[in-house]
Design a protein around this motif. Structure first.
Motif, PDB file in Angstrom:
ATOM      1  N   MET A 299      -0.315   5.729  -8.461  1.00 15.75           N
ATOM      2  CA  MET A 299      -1.246   4.791  -7.862  1.00 15.75           C
ATOM      3  C   MET A 299      -2.531   5.155  -7.326  1.00 15.75           C
ATOM      4  O   MET A 299      -3.900   4.564  -7.666  1.00 15.75           O
ATOM      5  CB  MET A 299      -0.627   3.365  -7.762  1.00 15.75           C
ATOM      6  CG  MET A 299      -2.106   2.418  -8.008  1.00 15.75           C
ATOM      7  SD  MET A 299      -0.240   0.341  -7.385  1.00 15.75           S
ATOM      8  CE  MET A 299      -0.312   1.170  -5.507  1.00 15.75           C
ATOM      9  N   ILE A 300      -2.640   5.421  -6.219  1.00 16.85           N
ATOM     10  CA  ILE A 300      -3.453   5.499  -5.287  1.00 16.85           C
ATOM     11  C   ILE A 300      -4.095   6.420  -5.685  1.00 16.85           C
ATOM     12  O   ILE A 300      -5.052   7.022  -5.491  1.00 16.85           O
ATOM     13  CB  ILE A 300      -3.183   5.833  -3.844  1.00 16.85           C
ATOM     14  CG1 ILE A 300      -2.542   4.771  -3.453  1.00 16.85           C
ATOM     15  CG2 ILE A 300      -4.432   6.649  -3.020  1.00 16.85           C
ATOM     16  CD1 ILE A 300      -2.267   4.443  -1.793  1.00 16.85           C
ATOM     17  N   LEU A 301      -2.969   7.810  -6.372  1.00 22.59           N
ATOM     18  CA  LEU A 301      -4.335   9.220  -6.470  1.00 22.59           C
ATOM     19  C   LEU A 301      -5.153   8.398  -8.280  1.00 22.59           C
ATOM     20  O   LEU A 301      -6.246   8.811  -8.087  1.00 22.59           O
ATOM     21  CB  LEU A 301      -3.428   9.972  -6.932  1.00 22.59           C
ATOM     22  CG  LEU A 301      -2.563  10.835  -5.612  1.00 22.59           C
ATOM     23  CD1 LEU A 301      -1.057  11.361  -6.111  1.00 22.59           C
ATOM     24  CD2 LEU A 301      -3.373  11.201  -5.070  1.00 22.59           C
ATOM     25  N   LEU A 302      -4.203   7.894  -8.751  1.00 27.75           N
ATOM     26  CA  LEU A 302      -4.924   7.970  -9.720  1.00 27.75           C
ATOM     27  C   LEU A 302      -6.452   7.049  -9.346  1.00 27.75           C
ATOM     28  O   LEU A 302      -7.329   7.137  -9.822  1.00 27.75           O
ATOM     29  CB  LEU A 302      -4.319   6.572 -10.545  1.00 27.75           C
ATOM     30  CG  LEU A 302      -3.215   7.833 -11.076  1.00 27.75           C
ATOM     31  CD1 LEU A 302      -2.379   6.644 -12.733  1.00 27.75           C
ATOM     32  CD2 LEU A 302      -3.801   8.957 -12.213  1.00 27.75           C
ATOM     33  N   ALA A 303      -6.381   5.836  -8.396  1.00 27.42           N
ATOM     34  CA  ALA A 303      -7.256   5.184  -8.103  1.00 27.42           C
ATOM     35  C   ALA A 303      -8.434   6.012  -7.563  1.00 27.42           C
ATOM     36  O   ALA A 303      -9.874   5.658  -7.794  1.00 27.42           O
ATOM     37  CB  ALA A 303      -6.735   3.956  -7.175  1.00 27.42           C
TER      38      ALA A 303
END
Length: 314
Positions: A299-303
């Motif tokens: 989730m953090i990488l995609l964000a």
């Protein structure tokens, strides 16, 4: 130029990454303490299962000292076009005993319940704000996990342990709240994409572990623990330097390591169940933390990638 708000936000993520690495270390320490050594009887069990398989294929009774060269050519060179395809065979795991398959059903049922409870914990943080995620939620989650590991597994304590498991899942979901706040400010749809991606990754690696030869992925344990040690050192260094590149490298490396833990934990649970360890509640904790960690990192990488794209458009 990086604004003061972005610096504070990045520093919070670095601290959360450091706390999460500590949580993984604590989980692995408890796993090591509760694990059992395997005996030579597993090899004998495998030989017996293989003898049954040979009997079903050739119609002959095979002794323990069987000669593989005695298998007929018609058995070795079967033409698959003369046989009907049985799709139900895809859902049969012949190398796993029936009792272990029932145990896995209990494990994954508890895992599904933990997902809903964790979602409720995230909802409490993001929407209601009744309980905020942070260091307190992390300590509560670790406390619940230690309490669960110290409670013996039997029929009398089963309900209590399930309640502790629910509390652990709730505080873990609350701990995901700050990361979700960061993602929502960028693009709320990233959360759904990350969850679907995590589900696909988890299912694929789980099926790989179930269909693979037993104990074929257990050798990954030492490598994965070494990877966790590297992640811990990177987290400590990044708290001092605050490098965005180092943070991204930490996230990508952690994502790969946790995918390996899905393989390792799944086969380790199978081996423990084959040896009489039917503690499905504690086994659920291993897989639940694997899923949550993959979800958070993805989730953090995609964000972060979505944020970079928005900056390029501007």
């Amino acid at each position: 130029m990086v604004t003061l708000t972005e610096k504070i936000t990045n520093k919070n993520h670095w601290f959360q990454s450091f706390y999460q690495t500590i949580q993984l270390y604590a989980r692995r320490l408890l796993l090591t303490i509760s694990s059992e050594h395997f005996t030579k009887t597993h090899l004998q069990e495998e030989l017996c299962r293989y003898k049954v398989w040979l009997h079903n294929q050739t119609g002959r009774n095979w002794q323990h000292n069987y000669d593989l060269s005695q298998i007929s050519e018609s058995c070795l060179n079967m033409n698959i076009f003369h046989h009907s395809i049985r799709f139900h065979a895809l859902f049969k795991f012949s190398q796993i005993s029936h009792s272990t398959q029932l145990h896995l059903k209990n494990v994954y049922s508890c895992l599904a319940v933990c997902m809903f409870v964790a979602a409720a914990g995230s909802y409490v943080h993001v929407v209601t704000r009744l309980f905020q995620g942070g260091l307190l939620s992390l300590l509560c989650s670790l406390g619940m996990m230690v309490w669960l590991s110290m409670t013996p597994h039997n029929s009398e304590t089963e309900k209590n342990r399930l309640a502790i498991l629910a509390g652990f899942a709730f505080f873990t979901g609350v701990g995901l709240g700050p990361a979700m706040d960061f993602v929502i400010t960028i693009n709320p749809s990233v959360i759904v994409t990350a969850f679907l991606g995590t589900s696909i990754i988890f299912i694929c690696f789980t099926l790989s572990a179930l269909y693979a030869k037993r104990r074929s992925y257990l050798y990954l344990g030492g490598t994965l623990m070494s990877g966790l040690s590297i992640l811990f050192l990177v987290s400590v260094l990044n708290m001092c330097f605050g490098s965005a590149i180092l943070f991204k490298a930490h996230m990508y490396m952690g994502l790969v390591i946790m995918c390996g833990f899905v393989l390792f934990d799944t086969q380790l649970i199978i081996e423990k169940a084959e040896n009489g360890d039917k503690d499905y509640v504690w086994h659920c904790v291993d897989l639940f933390l694997d899923f949550v960690t993959i979800f958070r990192k993805l989730m953090i990488l995609l964000a972060m990638n979505e944020k970079d794209k928005n900056k390029e458009k501007k």
